[in-house]
Write a protein that holds these residues in place. Sequence first.
Motif: not given
Length: 134
Positions: A1-5, A74-76, A79-81, A86-89
């Motif tokens: 899920m994309i977020n602002g982090r 890419s390091d960040l 850490i964040i994701y 990209f995940t599916h249901s």
Amino acid sequence: MINGRFATAIHILTLLAREEGDVASSYIAGSININPVLVRKEISVLRDAGFVATQEGKNGGSRLAVRPSKIRLSDLYKIIYREGLFTHSKNMPNQHCAVGRRIGTIMDNLNVEAEQALLKRLHAISIQDLLDKV
């Protein structure tokens, strides 16, 4: 899920790379226009990853613990994701349907390919590169 982090972490590190000395979370929050509590939360993640050093107390704040040229986006991202962007249901498709039976594997392969391409691009960009654009 994309977020602002991810964007928040990039903003924090780029700002710290620009400033000298310890920077207060309230100052960082003002730059990002978010609550200082959210800044402190992200700083703790960045500190645990070794990118930021913090000093607590009245005159405390945060500063980079690593040269900005050594911090790759890419390091960040990793850490964040941690579980991947990209995940599916999580819903289990109907296994009696030809599409439902195969779509999970198809999507998993597509997600791996997309994430590898994204990581390759993000690895080419450092916080220093962003700072140079500021």
